[in-house]
Design a protein around this motif. Structure first.
Motif, mmCIF file in Angstrom:
data_model
loop_
_atom_site.group_PDB
_atom_site.id
_atom_site.type_symbol
_atom_site.label_atom_id
_atom_site.label_comp_id
_atom_site.label_asym_id
_atom_site.label_seq_id
_atom_site.Cartn_x
_atom_site.Cartn_y
_atom_site.Cartn_z
ATOM 1 N N PHE A 159 49.155 67.868 18.730
ATOM 2 C CA PHE A 159 47.943 68.068 17.939
ATOM 3 C C PHE A 159 47.478 66.797 17.250
ATOM 4 O O PHE A 159 46.353 66.727 16.760
ATOM 5 C CB PHE A 159 48.134 69.197 16.919
ATOM 6 C CG PHE A 159 47.404 70.439 17.314
ATOM 7 C CD1 PHE A 159 46.035 70.566 17.100
ATOM 8 C CD2 PHE A 159 48.064 71.471 17.938
ATOM 9 C CE1 PHE A 159 45.356 71.694 17.493
ATOM 10 C CE2 PHE A 159 47.393 72.616 18.331
ATOM 11 C CZ PHE A 159 46.033 72.732 18.105
ATOM 12 N N GLU A 160 48.329 65.772 17.206
ATOM 13 C CA GLU A 160 47.852 64.479 16.728
ATOM 14 C C GLU A 160 46.722 63.990 17.637
ATOM 15 O O GLU A 160 45.730 63.439 17.172
ATOM 16 C CB GLU A 160 48.990 63.467 16.690
ATOM 17 C CG GLU A 160 50.048 63.745 15.637
ATOM 18 C CD GLU A 160 49.572 63.439 14.223
ATOM 19 O OE1 GLU A 160 48.491 62.847 14.066
ATOM 20 O OE2 GLU A 160 50.291 63.809 13.278
ATOM 21 N N PRO A 192 39.681 59.301 15.782
ATOM 22 C CA PRO A 192 39.409 58.898 17.165
ATOM 23 C C PRO A 192 39.656 57.419 17.435
ATOM 24 O O PRO A 192 39.931 57.037 18.575
ATOM 25 C CB PRO A 192 37.923 59.246 17.347
ATOM 26 C CG PRO A 192 37.651 60.304 16.334
ATOM 27 C CD PRO A 192 38.528 59.997 15.167
ATOM 28 N N ASP A 193 39.573 56.574 16.397
ATOM 29 C CA ASP A 193 39.775 55.141 16.613
ATOM 30 C C ASP A 193 41.234 54.732 16.489
ATOM 31 O O ASP A 193 41.551 53.536 16.545
ATOM 32 C CB ASP A 193 38.918 54.321 15.652
ATOM 33 C CG ASP A 193 39.097 54.702 14.192
ATOM 34 O OD1 ASP A 193 39.500 55.850 13.923
ATOM 35 O OD2 ASP A 193 38.819 53.862 13.312
ATOM 36 N N SER A 194 42.138 55.685 16.306
ATOM 37 C CA SER A 194 43.564 55.387 16.266
ATOM 38 C C SER A 194 44.160 55.397 17.672
ATOM 39 O O SER A 194 43.637 56.057 18.580
ATOM 40 C CB SER A 194 44.313 56.401 15.393
ATOM 41 O OG SER A 194 44.051 56.209 14.018
ATOM 42 N N ASP A 195 45.267 54.653 17.823
ATOM 43 C CA ASP A 195 46.056 54.685 19.051
ATOM 44 C C ASP A 195 47.407 55.316 18.730
ATOM 45 O O ASP A 195 48.043 54.949 17.743
ATOM 46 C CB ASP A 195 46.289 53.277 19.606
ATOM 47 C CG ASP A 195 45.007 52.626 20.077
ATOM 48 O OD1 ASP A 195 44.023 53.343 20.341
ATOM 49 O OD2 ASP A 195 44.990 51.387 20.178
ATOM 50 N N LEU A 196 47.856 56.241 19.556
ATOM 51 C CA LEU A 196 49.165 56.865 19.416
ATOM 52 C C LEU A 196 49.984 56.529 20.649
ATOM 53 O O LEU A 196 49.597 56.903 21.768
ATOM 54 C CB LEU A 196 49.039 58.385 19.272
ATOM 55 C CG LEU A 196 48.231 58.896 18.073
ATOM 56 C CD1 LEU A 196 48.101 60.416 18.137
ATOM 57 C CD2 LEU A 196 48.888 58.478 16.765
ATOM 58 N N SER A 238 50.702 55.663 9.115
ATOM 59 C CA SER A 238 50.697 56.862 9.952
ATOM 60 C C SER A 238 49.808 56.685 11.172
ATOM 61 O O SER A 238 50.095 57.239 12.239
ATOM 62 C CB SER A 238 50.217 58.072 9.146
ATOM 63 O OG SER A 238 51.143 58.428 8.157
ATOM 64 N N GLU A 239 48.713 55.913 11.038
ATOM 65 C CA GLU A 239 47.795 55.723 12.150
ATOM 66 C C GLU A 239 47.319 54.285 12.199
ATOM 67 O O GLU A 239 47.164 53.624 11.163
ATOM 68 C CB GLU A 239 46.581 56.655 12.027
ATOM 69 C CG GLU A 239 46.882 58.118 12.207
ATOM 70 C CD GLU A 239 45.617 58.956 12.182
ATOM 71 O OE1 GLU A 239 44.578 58.481 12.695
ATOM 72 O OE2 GLU A 239 45.657 60.062 11.635
ATOM 73 N N THR A 240 47.031 53.816 13.394
ATOM 74 C CA THR A 240 46.598 52.436 13.570
ATOM 75 C C THR A 240 45.194 52.181 13.054
ATOM 76 O O THR A 240 44.814 51.022 12.867
ATOM 77 C CB THR A 240 46.658 52.033 15.056
ATOM 78 O OG1 THR A 240 45.785 52.884 15.816
ATOM 79 C CG2 THR A 240 48.076 52.157 15.594
ATOM 80 N N CYS A 241 44.412 53.217 12.802
ATOM 81 C CA CYS A 241 43.080 53.007 12.234
ATOM 82 C C CYS A 241 43.173 52.291 10.888
ATOM 83 O O CYS A 241 42.255 51.567 10.497
ATOM 84 C CB CYS A 241 42.323 54.327 12.090
ATOM 85 S SG CYS A 241 43.048 55.513 10.922
ATOM 86 N N ARG A 259 53.980 47.552 17.096
ATOM 87 C CA ARG A 259 54.706 48.550 17.873
ATOM 88 C C ARG A 259 54.843 49.839 17.063
ATOM 89 O O ARG A 259 54.516 49.889 15.884
ATOM 90 C CB ARG A 259 56.094 48.041 18.255
ATOM 91 C CG ARG A 259 57.067 47.861 17.089
ATOM 92 C CD ARG A 259 58.435 47.459 17.600
ATOM 93 N NE ARG A 259 59.439 47.276 16.569
ATOM 94 C CZ ARG A 259 60.226 48.244 16.083
ATOM 95 N NH1 ARG A 259 60.094 49.500 16.514
ATOM 96 N NH2 ARG A 259 61.141 47.982 15.170
ATOM 97 N N GLU A 260 55.347 50.873 17.729
ATOM 98 C CA GLU A 260 55.671 52.127 17.059
ATOM 99 C C GLU A 260 57.053 52.034 16.429
ATOM 100 O O GLU A 260 57.933 51.327 16.932
ATOM 101 C CB GLU A 260 55.676 53.290 18.056
ATOM 102 C CG GLU A 260 54.411 53.452 18.860
ATOM 103 C CD GLU A 260 53.256 53.972 18.044
ATOM 104 O OE1 GLU A 260 53.483 54.836 17.174
ATOM 105 O OE2 GLU A 260 52.121 53.512 18.269
ATOM 106 N N VAL A 261 57.269 52.738 15.333
ATOM 107 C CA VAL A 261 58.626 52.986 14.876
ATOM 108 C C VAL A 261 59.218 53.986 15.858
ATOM 109 O O VAL A 261 58.606 55.012 16.168
ATOM 110 C CB VAL A 261 58.656 53.551 13.446
ATOM 111 C CG1 VAL A 261 60.092 53.863 13.007
ATOM 112 C CG2 VAL A 261 58.007 52.564 12.467
#
Length: 472
Positions: free
Chosen positions: A250-251, A258-262, A205-208, A219-221
């Motif tokens: 809201f993500e 905070p350390d995730s990339d979206l 769900s998150e890159t963290c 990459r993203e799905v």
């Protein structure tokens, strides 16, 4: 935003994590879902395949409460999926803990889902009329029944056929003895990313979660995409003909770490720039800036940097309040803010304070925090919110109230200011929020869901329940 103790915040529904072809798949999945714990604290589970058998364990509570070393050792295998869940009203039951595991004529299938299927009620009624017997109240089980009843020759075809029938939001992981499948709804409302760990694949769900296990982001799905890992490697297929990304804003504002990339945009940098933009739109003369921990700290730092007003830890969060108080009595709720949060008198006494928060839902918590600062001696309290007013409920996997309970649906900004007792109150504009998010992403970041702000829902809600989380 103060968390669920006060009953006045948004709650993410779930977090999912998967590993394909790694000898330490179970433990990697444990670490993965542990890093996603902020997305759900009610239950946790892991399902694992060794190529011959599928084993699983689920438990209520935090990841560390649901699993012991012994239980992890009893889950051998090289492919796994994991799940953490925030359950909704009436749904905090062991039977709804995920991954859900089903056995049918094609074998064993396990599902882990983040999001909300808005036409689950209609699909469930149809399936029950055709003879299906449901074991849970989770909308995820609808997908399992659709797959099981398919006449398609391959699992991939059966999953595609099922996903074309469901509406709403889903980031979905499916595990069988031989395959791992990841799928995202046609609007990409919930996040889902792919990573690499040496010769293995991971999805989360998150890159963290990648950072914790040492994986690298790939990459993203994509919206409307299904990704399959099996003995042939990784394959991708599009199950929706007209995908259009509408990632939940809201993500960025609150849910993600905070350390995730979206979509290649770092969450901390987005929040920091939201705070900077907030000062540009709503400057105020003050002595100190403070943020409501934890999700508002980045925005508070940005506001302080742009304004030149010193940032201070004027509010301190107590991280050791037991989970007994997640749903307290009304009496405890009224005084609970003091158990969860305290003001630093030496920082705020006699000062004009800017209090940064990410959102206001019902308004009760904001009012209590304003009073807390005043009781600690703050001379003025100016509230700045790093998002637009939340005036509409979410039907896509976030636990919000009915519209009647959302304070911004009933009151003007000035009336909200009076209700919470602030000297001034300003929300970030919708335009300002989108400008910031798009400016941080090197890819321009695509479209976003703004339904909770303006009522523009990206899907047909059909017969979605009046309260988005009336369990089926």
């Amino acid at each position: 935003m103060l968390d669920e103790l006060m009953g006045d915040s948004l709650h993410e529904e779930c977090g999912v994590f998967g590993v394909y072809h790694h000898e330490q798949a179970t433990k990697l999945t444990y670490y993965g879902i542990h890093s996603l714990q902020h997305r759900g604290q009610e239950s946790a589970g892991i399902a694992v395949s060794d190529g011959k058998d599928v084993r699983y364990h689920r438990g209520m509570g935090l990841v560390t409460e649901a699993f012991s070393d012994h239980q992890l050792d009893d889950l051998p295998g090289e492919t796994a999926i994991g799940h953490v869940r925030y359950t909704t009203a009436g749904g905090s039951q062991f039977q709804n803990a995920q991954p859900l595991v089903f056995r049918y004529h094609q074998g064993t299938i396990c599902l882990a889902h983040n999001g909300n299927i808005t036409n689950a009620n209609q699909l469930r009624q149809r399936l029950e009329g055709e003879g299906s017997i449901f074991q849970t109240t989770s909308d995820t089980e609808v997908v399992a029944h659709l797959i099981a009843r398919s006449q398609a020759k391959s699992l991939e075809d059966a999953v595609e056929e099922a996903l074309r029938q469901v509406e709403g939001a889903f980031a979905l992981l499916i595990l069988t003895k031989e395959k791992l499948i990841a799928a995202l709804d046609s609007h990409g409302l919930r996040p889902l990313s792919i990573g690499r760990l040496n010769g293995s694949w991971v999805v989360a769900s998150e890159t963290c979660a990648f950072e914790v296990i040492g994986a690298t982001y790939e990459r993203e799905v994509e919206p409307g995409e299904m990704v399959i890992w099996d003995g042939s490697g990784m394959q991708s297929r599009q199950f929706h003909s007209e995908p259009e990304r509408r990632l939940c804003t809201f993500e960025y504002i609150y849910f993600a770490r905070p350390d995730s990339d979206l979509n290649q945009a770092n969450v901390h940098l987005v929040r920091k720039r939201l705070g900077q933009r907030l000062y540009e739109e709503a400057p105020v003369e003050a002595d100190v800036v403070t943020g409501v921990p934890d999700s508002s700290i980045s925005a508070a730092i940005g506001y302080a940097e742009r304004s030149g007003i010193p940032y201070e830890l004027g509010l301190i969060k107590n991280r050791y309040v037991g989970r007994t108080f997640i749903q307290p009595s009304q009496e405890l709720r009224a005084r609970g803010v003091r158990m969860k949060l305290s003001a630093v008198r030496q920082v705020v006494e006699g000062k004009r304070v800017v209090m940064i928060d990410d959102s206001i839902v019902r308004g009760t918590t904001s009012g209590r925090i304003v009073r807390l600062l005043r009781e600690a001696g703050a001379k003025e309290v100016h509230v700045r919110i790093s998002s637009p007013p939340v005036a509409y409920p979410c039907f896509y996997g976030i636990d919000t109230s009915t519209r009647e309970e959302l304070i911004a649906a009933r009151l003007s900004v000035e009336e909200i200011r009076q209700f919470i007792g602030a000297d001034s109150l300003t929300f970030l504009s919708e335009e300002g929020m989108l400008d910031v998010i798009r400016s941080v992403s090197p890819a321009g970041n695509g479209g976003h869901c703004l339904a909770c702000f303006n009522g523009d829902y990206p899907t047909d809600l059909g017969a979605a329940p009046r309260h988005p989380y009336d369990e089926v």
